[in-house]
Scaffold this active site. Structure first.
Site, PDB file in Angstrom:
ATOM      1  N   GLY A  48     -47.936 -42.892  88.429  1.00 29.12           N
ATOM      2  CA  GLY A  48     -48.033 -42.543  87.014  1.00 29.12           C
ATOM      3  C   GLY A  48     -48.000 -41.051  86.777  1.00 29.12           C
ATOM      4  O   GLY A  48     -48.976 -40.466  86.316  1.00 29.12           O
ATOM      5  N   GLY A  49     -46.844 -40.438  87.095  1.00 32.10           N
ATOM      6  CA  GLY A  49     -46.755 -38.998  86.889  1.00 32.10           C
ATOM      7  C   GLY A  49     -47.596 -38.292  87.935  1.00 32.10           C
ATOM      8  O   GLY A  49     -47.247 -38.280  89.101  1.00 32.10           O
ATOM      9  N   GLY A 172     -43.763 -45.784  90.574  1.00 27.81           N
ATOM     10  CA  GLY A 172     -44.743 -46.750  91.052  1.00 27.81           C
ATOM     11  C   GLY A 172     -44.794 -48.009  90.210  1.00 27.81           C
ATOM     12  O   GLY A 172     -44.893 -49.118  90.747  1.00 27.81           O
ATOM     13  N   MET A 173     -44.745 -47.853  88.900  1.00 33.37           N
ATOM     14  CA  MET A 173     -44.771 -49.034  88.035  1.00 33.37           C
ATOM     15  C   MET A 173     -43.370 -49.460  87.630  1.00 33.37           C
ATOM     16  O   MET A 173     -43.028 -50.641  87.664  1.00 33.37           O
ATOM     17  CB  MET A 173     -45.612 -48.732  86.793  1.00 33.37           C
ATOM     18  CG  MET A 173     -47.082 -48.646  87.098  1.00 33.37           C
ATOM     19  SD  MET A 173     -48.086 -48.813  85.633  1.00 33.37           S
ATOM     20  CE  MET A 173     -48.265 -47.110  85.201  1.00 33.37           C
ATOM     21  N   ALA A 235     -31.688 -40.245  82.408  1.00 29.32           N
ATOM     22  CA  ALA A 235     -31.635 -41.192  81.284  1.00 29.32           C
ATOM     23  C   ALA A 235     -31.197 -40.493  79.999  1.00 29.32           C
ATOM     24  O   ALA A 235     -30.526 -41.100  79.156  1.00 29.32           O
ATOM     25  CB  ALA A 235     -33.001 -41.843  81.082  1.00 29.32           C
ATOM     26  N   THR A 256     -39.689 -44.019  82.321  1.00 35.12           N
ATOM     27  CA  THR A 256     -39.929 -42.695  82.893  1.00 35.12           C
ATOM     28  C   THR A 256     -41.386 -42.357  82.583  1.00 35.12           C
ATOM     29  O   THR A 256     -41.998 -42.995  81.720  1.00 35.12           O
ATOM     30  CB  THR A 256     -38.998 -41.653  82.235  1.00 35.12           C
ATOM     31  OG1 THR A 256     -39.244 -41.687  80.830  1.00 35.12           O
ATOM     32  CG2 THR A 256     -37.534 -41.965  82.519  1.00 35.12           C
ATOM     33  N   TYR A 265     -41.269 -36.204  82.928  1.00 35.04           N
ATOM     34  CA  TYR A 265     -39.952 -36.469  82.344  1.00 35.04           C
ATOM     35  C   TYR A 265     -39.005 -35.346  82.735  1.00 35.04           C
ATOM     36  O   TYR A 265     -39.199 -34.196  82.351  1.00 35.04           O
ATOM     37  CB  TYR A 265     -40.052 -36.572  80.815  1.00 35.04           C
ATOM     38  CG  TYR A 265     -38.791 -37.111  80.189  1.00 35.04           C
ATOM     39  CD1 TYR A 265     -38.600 -38.483  80.025  1.00 35.04           C
ATOM     40  CD2 TYR A 265     -37.767 -36.252  79.807  1.00 35.04           C
ATOM     41  CE1 TYR A 265     -37.423 -38.986  79.490  1.00 35.04           C
ATOM     42  CE2 TYR A 265     -36.585 -36.748  79.268  1.00 35.04           C
ATOM     43  CZ  TYR A 265     -36.428 -38.111  79.105  1.00 35.04           C
ATOM     44  OH  TYR A 265     -35.257 -38.609  78.572  1.00 35.04           O
ATOM     45  N   CYS A 400     -53.662 -61.423  90.133  1.00 31.30           N
ATOM     46  CA  CYS A 400     -53.291 -62.571  89.304  1.00 31.30           C
ATOM     47  C   CYS A 400     -54.082 -62.480  88.003  1.00 31.30           C
ATOM     48  O   CYS A 400     -55.105 -61.808  87.940  1.00 31.30           O
ATOM     49  CB  CYS A 400     -53.541 -63.898  90.015  1.00 31.30           C
ATOM     50  SG  CYS A 400     -55.254 -64.202  90.400  1.00 31.30           S
ATOM     51  N   GLY A 481     -51.920 -44.067  81.573  1.00 30.71           N
ATOM     52  CA  GLY A 481     -50.746 -44.732  81.009  1.00 30.71           C
ATOM     53  C   GLY A 481     -50.031 -43.927  79.961  1.00 30.71           C
ATOM     54  O   GLY A 481     -48.808 -43.858  79.977  1.00 30.71           O
TER      55      GLY A 481
HETATM   56  P1  NAD Z   1     -43.894 -42.543  88.096  1.00 24.55           P
HETATM   57  O1  NAD Z   1     -44.196 -41.123  87.789  1.00 24.55           O
HETATM   58  O2  NAD Z   1     -44.284 -43.100  89.413  1.00 24.55           O
HETATM   59  O3  NAD Z   1     -42.311 -42.759  87.945  1.00 24.55           O
HETATM   60  C1  NAD Z   1     -41.549 -42.255  86.881  1.00 24.55           C
HETATM   61  C2  NAD Z   1     -40.078 -42.250  87.319  1.00 24.55           C
HETATM   62  O4  NAD Z   1     -39.257 -41.803  86.250  1.00 24.55           O
HETATM   63  C3  NAD Z   1     -39.823 -41.308  88.492  1.00 24.55           C
HETATM   64  O5  NAD Z   1     -39.187 -42.025  89.522  1.00 24.55           O
HETATM   65  C4  NAD Z   1     -38.960 -40.219  87.907  1.00 24.55           C
HETATM   66  O6  NAD Z   1     -38.061 -39.650  88.840  1.00 24.55           O
HETATM   67  C5  NAD Z   1     -38.229 -40.961  86.805  1.00 24.55           C
HETATM   68  N1  NAD Z   1     -37.737 -40.090  85.735  1.00 24.55           N
HETATM   69  C6  NAD Z   1     -38.391 -39.081  85.118  1.00 24.55           C
HETATM   70  N2  NAD Z   1     -37.603 -38.527  84.179  1.00 24.55           N
HETATM   71  C7  NAD Z   1     -36.435 -39.211  84.200  1.00 24.55           C
HETATM   72  C8  NAD Z   1     -35.251 -39.116  83.455  1.00 24.55           C
HETATM   73  N3  NAD Z   1     -35.104 -38.205  82.491  1.00 24.55           N
HETATM   74  N4  NAD Z   1     -34.263 -39.986  83.731  1.00 24.55           N
HETATM   75  C9  NAD Z   1     -34.386 -40.920  84.700  1.00 24.55           C
HETATM   76  N5  NAD Z   1     -35.496 -41.044  85.455  1.00 24.55           N
HETATM   77  C10 NAD Z   1     -36.510 -40.203  85.191  1.00 24.55           C
HETATM   78  O7  NAD Z   1     -44.476 -43.398  86.919  1.00 24.55           O
HETATM   79  P2  NAD Z   1     -44.771 -44.985  86.900  1.00 24.55           P
HETATM   80  O8  NAD Z   1     -46.064 -45.246  87.560  1.00 24.55           O
HETATM   81  O9  NAD Z   1     -43.575 -45.747  87.357  1.00 24.55           O
HETATM   82  O10 NAD Z   1     -44.989 -45.226  85.342  1.00 24.55           O
HETATM   83  C11 NAD Z   1     -43.900 -45.009  84.448  1.00 24.55           C
HETATM   84  C12 NAD Z   1     -44.377 -45.018  83.010  1.00 24.55           C
HETATM   85  O11 NAD Z   1     -44.599 -46.362  82.565  1.00 24.55           O
HETATM   86  C13 NAD Z   1     -45.687 -44.278  82.812  1.00 24.55           C
HETATM   87  O12 NAD Z   1     -45.637 -43.526  81.625  1.00 24.55           O
HETATM   88  C14 NAD Z   1     -46.661 -45.392  82.727  1.00 24.55           C
HETATM   89  O13 NAD Z   1     -47.812 -45.007  82.052  1.00 24.55           O
HETATM   90  C15 NAD Z   1     -45.856 -46.408  81.952  1.00 24.55           C
HETATM   91  N6  NAD Z   1     -46.441 -47.740  82.003  1.00 24.55           N
HETATM   92  C16 NAD Z   1     -45.896 -48.829  82.508  1.00 24.55           C
HETATM   93  C17 NAD Z   1     -46.548 -50.077  82.412  1.00 24.55           C
HETATM   94  C18 NAD Z   1     -46.022 -51.326  82.860  1.00 24.55           C
HETATM   95  O14 NAD Z   1     -46.528 -52.368  82.439  1.00 24.55           O
HETATM   96  N7  NAD Z   1     -45.067 -51.341  83.721  1.00 24.55           N
HETATM   97  C19 NAD Z   1     -47.736 -50.180  81.920  1.00 24.55           C
HETATM   98  C20 NAD Z   1     -48.259 -49.069  81.513  1.00 24.55           C
HETATM   99  C21 NAD Z   1     -47.615 -47.868  81.545  1.00 24.55           C
END
Ligand code: NAD
Length: 542
Positions: A48-49, A172-173, A235, A256, A265, A400, A481
């Protein structure tokens, strides 16, 4: 005692602490930082960043040492990733209390926070990074699967078969998105700016192909092509380009790490490495980030105008775009209010457990027990799918979705299993994104029926309650998040070592924790929660 700085959790039954509660905390902390689990273990970034598990290498070493010495009648107090006190308590109290990134509200904005962080006074802990209970991509997998299932139900008659999804971010997510889309019958094109992240997901089996624009698009558009294609690009370039070239998608979203735009970002014209090394206060870098973000969101709006289902995937993208001139971004719906609310409103959320000895056979034993106790087709289907498809990352773990009346039965049965000797000690807990334990007005609590989106008493009460009930560790944090100032959340873990003490703790924690979730949604007037409250005889004062 541990004397060397560790980079992954110890395995086996030999203790490095004075009891399994402390050992469980130590192993879960170090598991967060296992290079197979963490996104950037060297920088202590879990996911998460820049969500960290400890403030600095020295702070990590101090926590590890403090856990090694911690007695069964003591509690370690951790302030934003740094051990600050070991205080006398009692065996039924938590062994560790953690508060991360909490800042007085008027100072709880990104720039003030960064200044405090640069001064070495705090750290950002996401949710389970600072709370020592991250389990890798799997943690989000079930949730992401459920979200895309709900999208399919809401818009496409229950399946994504024949549907194409465009998204970004393989972190990661975000790495779980392709799996969730394909398991619901669809196909995914995921834009990722960092080739190393894309390759990592390929190696772990979460994407089927990594390629540049032309090859990735061709593979994605080929009906017989791979289910999940990673397109290496930015993106902010790729999504507008796809729109301009009239490449149609059925669903468009983004993961992202836009909740932390100056760190998570990558702007157009920068590599991931260059962005990581850029100075957040540099005006040129800042405007590149926000211009890119605005262009990206305008393209999402363009896709919505063309009929695609567009939603924000919990990364704060809309708020950032609104703050930088794209007012219409506000009209994009959030994934929780649009798809997940009905699940949370029943008091159901992501229960998870970690097998502390590292033995994969323990995971199978525990899964069998969980399937026996909660004997539903959907749970069985999920566990069977996870067994087949989810690679182990760090200590064996499973997630789960369970609610009130299920979690306590499951947790007690697991403690019995440990007591019987059929499996080693376990850490039982949940994510912070549970019904009562998070206030996040642009994500988990967006669009609450009674307007209580920003009311943060609930996560605080949740942490207080879990501490009162003696969870092994309790964590509270700011900004998980969606970025600092935008959420407050709490988590807890109980170590099940088969002891009477563990049983007492489990009985108390795993009843009242989900009960507070039901109470939170009942208070907001959700009929599902009111029905659950009545079914379980919860006392909810009028
Ligand atoms: P992370 O930092 O592990 O991964 C983010 C990814 O985005 C990185 O691989 C990065 O290289 C890529 N990225 C950044 N800027 C980009 C761009 N301009 N173009 C293309 N790729 C780019 O983060 P994470 O843990 O995967 O979480 C991602 C986001 O999703 C967070 O903001 C998180 O809070 C949100 N989120 C997801 C869920 C879910 O249910 N999946 C839930 C809550 C929050």
């Amino acid at each position: 005692m541990l004397d060397a700085p560790l980079r992954s959790a110890p395995r086996g039954l030999e203790l490095h602490c004075r009891g399994w509660e402390q050992e469980g905390a130590l192993r879960c902390l170090l598991n967060n930082l296992d290079p197979d689990v963490a996104e950037d273990a060297g920088a202590l970034v879990v996911y998460g960043g820049r969500g960290r598990a400890a403030r600095s290498p020295e702070a990590l070493a101090d926590i590890v040492a403090a856990l090694g010495r911690l007695g069964p009648e003591e509690t370690l107090v951790v302030q934003s990733g740094k051990a600050v006190a070991v205080l006398p308590t009692h065996p039924d109290a938590p062994r560790v209390l953690i508060s991360t990134a909490m800042v007085v509200p008027a100072w709880s904005d990104e720039d003030s926070f960064r200044r405090l962080e640069d001064a070495g006074l705090t750290m950002y802990g996401q949710m389970t990074a600072g709370g020592w209970f991250y389990i890798g991509t799997q943690g989000i997998l079930g949730f992401t699967y459920e979200t895309f299932r709900a999208v399919a139900e809401a818009h496409f008659g229950g399946t994504l078969a024949g549907k194409r999804v465009l998204t970004a971010g393989l972190g990661g997510m975000g790495g779980a998105q392709g799996f969730a889309v394909t398991r619901n019958g669809g196909r995914a094109l995921v834009v990722e700016v960092d080739p190393l992240r894309a390759e990592r997901r390929l190696k772990d089996g979460w994407v089927d192909l990594v390629a540049g624009y032309d090859d990735a698009l061709a593979a994605h558009l080929d009906p017989g092509g791979p289910g999940t294609v990673a397109l290496v690009g930015n993106a902010a370039d790729v999504v507008p380009r796809l729109l301009a070239e009239s490449v149609q998608f059925d669903v468009v979203t983004d993961q992202t790490a836009a909740h932390d735009p100056l760190r998570g970002y990558v702007p157009r014209g920068f590599t991931a490495e260059e962005a990581a090394g850029a100075e957040p206060d540099d005006a040129r870098f800042r405007s590149a980030v926000f211009d890119s973000l605005a262009a990206h969101v305008r393209a999402l709006l363009g896709y919505r105008d063309r009929g695609a289902v567009v939603f924000e995937y919990g990364n704060g993208l809309r708020a950032q775009a609104v703050a930088h001139g794209v007012e219409e971004a506000d009209s994009i719906s959030g994934f929780v209010s649009a798809y997940v609310r009905p699940i949370l409103a029943r008091g159901i959320g992501p229960f998870r457990w970690i097998c502390l000895t590292g033995d994969a056979a323990d995971l199978r034993e525990t899964e069998d027990v969980v399937m026996d106790v909660v004997n539903t087709d959907s749970l069985r289907a999920w566990i069977e799918l996870a067994r087949e498809r989810v690679p182990l990352q760090g200590l064996p773990a499973r997630i789960c979705w369970l609610g009130l009346g299920e979690r306590d039965r499951v947790a007690l049965a697991l403690n019995e299993l440990v007591r019987s000797g059929a499996c080693g000690p376990l850490a039982l807990g949940r994510d912070h994104m549970d019904p009562a334990s998070v206030a996040s007005p642009t994500r988990e609590t967006e669009g609450m029926r009674d307007g209580s989106d920003a009311i943060a008493d609930w996560p605080v009460l949740s942490a207080l309650l879990n501490a009162a009930q003696g969870a092994s560790w309790v964590a509270i944090g700011n900004g998980g998040g969606v970025g600092v100032g935008r959420s407050i959340h709490s988590g807890m873990v109980v170590v099940a070592d088969g002891s009477e003490l563990a049983e007492r703790k489990i009985r108390r924690v795993f009843w009242t924790d989900p009960a507070l979730g039901v109470a939170r949604y009942a208070d907001a007037g959700y009929p599902e929660a009111l029905a659950e409250a009545e079914r379980h005889g919860l006392v909810i004062p009028p």
